[in-house]
Design a protein around this motif. Sequence first.
Motif, PDB file in Angstrom:
ATOM      1  N   GLY A  67      10.834  21.644  27.910  1.00  0.00           N
ATOM      2  CA  GLY A  67       9.936  22.594  28.555  1.00  0.00           C
ATOM      3  C   GLY A  67      10.993  23.759  28.741  1.00  0.00           C
ATOM      4  O   GLY A  67      11.797  23.739  29.804  1.00  0.00           O
ATOM      5  N   LEU A  68      10.960  24.708  27.920  1.00  0.00           N
ATOM      6  CA  LEU A  68      11.865  25.956  27.974  1.00  0.00           C
ATOM      7  C   LEU A  68      11.033  27.278  28.317  1.00  0.00           C
ATOM      8  O   LEU A  68      11.319  28.491  27.804  1.00  0.00           O
ATOM      9  N   GLY A  69      10.048  27.095  29.128  1.00  0.00           N
ATOM     10  CA  GLY A  69       9.305  28.285  29.242  1.00  0.00           C
ATOM     11  C   GLY A  69       9.783  28.950  30.629  1.00  0.00           C
ATOM     12  O   GLY A  69      11.148  28.945  30.785  1.00  0.00           O
ATOM     13  N   ASP A  70       9.070  29.660  31.342  1.00  0.00           N
ATOM     14  CA  ASP A  70       9.490  30.405  32.306  1.00  0.00           C
ATOM     15  C   ASP A  70      10.357  29.935  33.195  1.00  0.00           C
ATOM     16  O   ASP A  70      11.557  30.277  33.504  1.00  0.00           O
ATOM     17  N   ILE A  71       9.779  28.699  33.827  1.00  0.00           N
ATOM     18  CA  ILE A  71      10.836  28.145  35.038  1.00  0.00           C
ATOM     19  C   ILE A  71      11.873  27.299  34.317  1.00  0.00           C
ATOM     20  O   ILE A  71      13.189  27.035  34.782  1.00  0.00           O
ATOM     21  N   GLY A  72      11.608  26.864  33.022  1.00  0.00           N
ATOM     22  CA  GLY A  72      12.827  25.927  32.397  1.00  0.00           C
ATOM     23  C   GLY A  72      13.975  26.699  31.924  1.00  0.00           C
ATOM     24  O   GLY A  72      15.072  26.422  32.332  1.00  0.00           O
ATOM     25  N   ARG A  73      13.789  28.023  31.747  1.00  0.00           N
ATOM     26  CA  ARG A  73      14.933  28.573  31.096  1.00  0.00           C
ATOM     27  C   ARG A  73      15.451  29.626  32.096  1.00  0.00           C
ATOM     28  O   ARG A  73      16.423  30.004  32.451  1.00  0.00           O
ATOM     29  N   GLY A  74      14.359  29.977  33.195  1.00  0.00           N
ATOM     30  CA  GLY A  74      14.708  30.865  34.365  1.00  0.00           C
ATOM     31  C   GLY A  74      15.298  30.379  35.415  1.00  0.00           C
ATOM     32  O   GLY A  74      16.277  30.807  36.012  1.00  0.00           O
TER      33      GLY A  74
ATOM     34  N   GLU B 149      10.557  30.547  19.539  1.00  0.00           N
ATOM     35  CA  GLU B 149      10.987  31.767  20.197  1.00  0.00           C
ATOM     36  C   GLU B 149      11.525  31.112  21.745  1.00  0.00           C
ATOM     37  O   GLU B 149      12.699  31.896  22.154  1.00  0.00           O
ATOM     38  N   HIS B 150      10.898  30.053  22.147  1.00  0.00           N
ATOM     39  CA  HIS B 150      11.650  29.676  23.605  1.00  0.00           C
ATOM     40  C   HIS B 150      12.928  29.109  23.323  1.00  0.00           C
ATOM     41  O   HIS B 150      13.923  29.072  24.113  1.00  0.00           O
ATOM     42  N   ARG B 151      12.861  28.191  22.262  1.00  0.00           N
ATOM     43  CA  ARG B 151      14.325  27.748  21.788  1.00  0.00           C
ATOM     44  C   ARG B 151      15.365  28.626  21.658  1.00  0.00           C
ATOM     45  O   ARG B 151      16.535  28.582  21.942  1.00  0.00           O
ATOM     46  N   ASP B 152      14.993  29.680  20.812  1.00  0.00           N
ATOM     47  CA  ASP B 152      16.162  30.705  20.625  1.00  0.00           C
ATOM     48  C   ASP B 152      16.457  31.490  21.687  1.00  0.00           C
ATOM     49  O   ASP B 152      17.626  31.922  21.731  1.00  0.00           O
ATOM     50  N   ALA B 153      15.476  31.621  22.706  1.00  0.00           N
ATOM     51  CA  ALA B 153      15.853  32.466  23.824  1.00  0.00           C
ATOM     52  C   ALA B 153      17.188  31.637  24.717  1.00  0.00           C
ATOM     53  O   ALA B 153      17.829  32.520  25.204  1.00  0.00           O
TER      54      ALA B 153
ATOM     55  N   LEU C 269      23.650  27.929  25.356  1.00  0.00           N
ATOM     56  CA  LEU C 269      24.329  26.361  25.301  1.00  0.00           C
ATOM     57  C   LEU C 269      25.433  26.263  24.449  1.00  0.00           C
ATOM     58  O   LEU C 269      26.011  27.137  23.733  1.00  0.00           O
ATOM     59  N   SER C 270      26.245  25.285  25.114  1.00  0.00           N
ATOM     60  CA  SER C 270      27.761  25.073  24.344  1.00  0.00           C
ATOM     61  C   SER C 270      27.393  24.204  23.205  1.00  0.00           C
ATOM     62  O   SER C 270      26.288  23.647  22.890  1.00  0.00           O
ATOM     63  N   ASP C 271      28.376  24.248  22.416  1.00  0.00           N
ATOM     64  CA  ASP C 271      28.180  23.591  20.908  1.00  0.00           C
ATOM     65  C   ASP C 271      27.914  22.075  21.344  1.00  0.00           C
ATOM     66  O   ASP C 271      28.347  21.682  22.209  1.00  0.00           O
ATOM     67  N   GLY C 272      27.282  21.590  20.438  1.00  0.00           N
ATOM     68  CA  GLY C 272      26.912  20.105  20.439  1.00  0.00           C
ATOM     69  C   GLY C 272      25.716  19.776  21.092  1.00  0.00           C
ATOM     70  O   GLY C 272      25.278  18.694  21.434  1.00  0.00           O
ATOM     71  N   VAL C 273      25.002  20.787  21.915  1.00  0.00           N
ATOM     72  CA  VAL C 273      23.849  20.404  22.535  1.00  0.00           C
ATOM     73  C   VAL C 273      22.597  20.275  21.530  1.00  0.00           C
ATOM     74  O   VAL C 273      22.628  21.343  20.843  1.00  0.00           O
ATOM     75  N   ALA C 274      22.141  19.527  21.540  1.00  0.00           N
ATOM     76  CA  ALA C 274      21.057  19.261  20.783  1.00  0.00           C
ATOM     77  C   ALA C 274      19.738  19.972  20.994  1.00  0.00           C
ATOM     78  O   ALA C 274      19.483  20.083  22.263  1.00  0.00           O
ATOM     79  N   VAL C 275      19.277  20.772  19.971  1.00  0.00           N
ATOM     80  CA  VAL C 275      18.099  21.731  20.132  1.00  0.00           C
ATOM     81  C   VAL C 275      16.854  21.024  19.116  1.00  0.00           C
ATOM     82  O   VAL C 275      17.122  21.005  18.091  1.00  0.00           O
ATOM     83  N   GLY C 276      15.746  20.691  19.978  1.00  0.00           N
ATOM     84  CA  GLY C 276      14.450  20.198  19.339  1.00  0.00           C
ATOM     85  C   GLY C 276      13.202  20.808  19.734  1.00  0.00           C
ATOM     86  O   GLY C 276      13.201  21.465  20.563  1.00  0.00           O
ATOM     87  N   ALA C 277      12.330  20.112  19.159  1.00  0.00           N
ATOM     88  CA  ALA C 277      11.031  20.645  19.562  1.00  0.00           C
ATOM     89  C   ALA C 277      10.106  19.741  20.107  1.00  0.00           C
ATOM     90  O   ALA C 277       9.195  20.099  20.901  1.00  0.00           O
ATOM     91  N   SER C 278      10.781  18.401  20.587  1.00  0.00           N
ATOM     92  CA  SER C 278       9.950  17.625  21.257  1.00  0.00           C
ATOM     93  C   SER C 278      10.431  16.640  22.267  1.00  0.00           C
ATOM     94  O   SER C 278      12.033  16.642  22.397  1.00  0.00           O
TER      95      SER C 278
END
Length: 333
Positions: free
Chosen positions: A8-15, A38-42, A47-56
């Motif tokens: 969950g990379l919405g308002d509170i997740g990323r903020g 868009e939320h993942r891109d933001a 993030l440092s190298d090696g952090v997995a970025v996914g959709a679920s």
Amino acid sequence: MVTVALVGLGDIGRGAHLPALLRSPEVRVVAVADPVAEHRDAVAPLLSDGVAVGASLDDALAAGPDGVVLATPPWATPELTIQALRAGRFVLAEKPVATSVAAAAVYDRLTDAERERLQIGLTYRHDPALARLKSWIGDGVLGGPLLVRAHVYDERRDPANPEHLDRIRRTLAHGTPVVHEGAHVFDWLAHLLGPGALSVDDAWALRTDAGLPAPNLTGARLHHPGGHRVLAEFGWLTDTLPRCELTFLGPRGLATLDGGTFALRLRTSARAEDVEFPGERGPRCFDLQVARFAALVRGDAAAPAPDPDLAAGLAALAVAERVATLAMDGVTA
Ligand SMILES: NC(=O)c1ccc[n+]([C@@H]2O[C@H](COP(=O)([O-])OP(=O)(O)OC[C@H]3O[C@@H](n4cnc5c(N)ncnc54)[C@H](O)[C@@H]3O)[C@@H](O)[C@H]2O)c1
């Protein structure tokens, strides 16, 4: 180092969650996930190298974290919580624990052992201001019984910020402000006033704009078995907002908690005290919350059980829902 995935990379997740996780010396972020590209891109630049970025959540679990932080909407959080606990992880799940008491019944499926791995994101419970206020009340500095006035106003309507307006309108479609803000406030009151549940005497709600999906102002009178009375108001989406504060008035004194900063003010016939804790309330509480979660995951002797736990989240939800239901009974427009 405790390894954590943020889902969950919405308002509170990323903020708030991600910055707190990245600031923590006790935690290493190994995965983040959100279905919205868009939320993942933001967050990618943070993030440092090696952090997995996914959709679920499944993608995040594949990184093998010790713990999962769920900064997801309350209509999604219950099933995600159960899935992550079933996968053997510790979970820090955002409040409210569900959109209704009926929706929260899914938590009945959890075993006791799974509940022991679930901390609820009642973030501000960790603030030292609440501990100080609790000690004033517990030590009888204010006397008793207390009249508590909670004026909780947030989310000012800003026509220049359509994204915010849209997000809050969407949230409002899932319940009046008391369902969302009440999760925090009724938890603080349960914590501060001591054993026994708050009962709702009556409630009201008002929609100030006919286009809103639900009333944006609401409130209630409540009482506590300790003899205390509570007048609570919650409001969103007016162009200006009243002061956000909680006051605790007893026969011997008055304590005021600033709802925005958590600055405290105590006045008695013998004592005048103004207390401010270092740093901003938001980051301070999110940092303390991460530290508490890391201690739970590590199994520290000082953190033998989640705090706040699911029971606290469910209790706050039940009071908030009772207020929302009674208030809507009286709403005709
Ligand atoms: N603890 C606090 O102080 C605090 C403050 C603000 C909000 N909140 C709570 O945090 C939660 C999220 O609020 P928000 O304002 O960030 O909402 P938001 O809508 O901005 O963000 C939610 C994010 O979750 C993602 N999402 C939705 N379903 C998902 C799923 N199945 N798997 C993964 N990601 C999913 C969405 O794409 C979105 O990016 C709410 O429950 C809210 O009440 C808590």
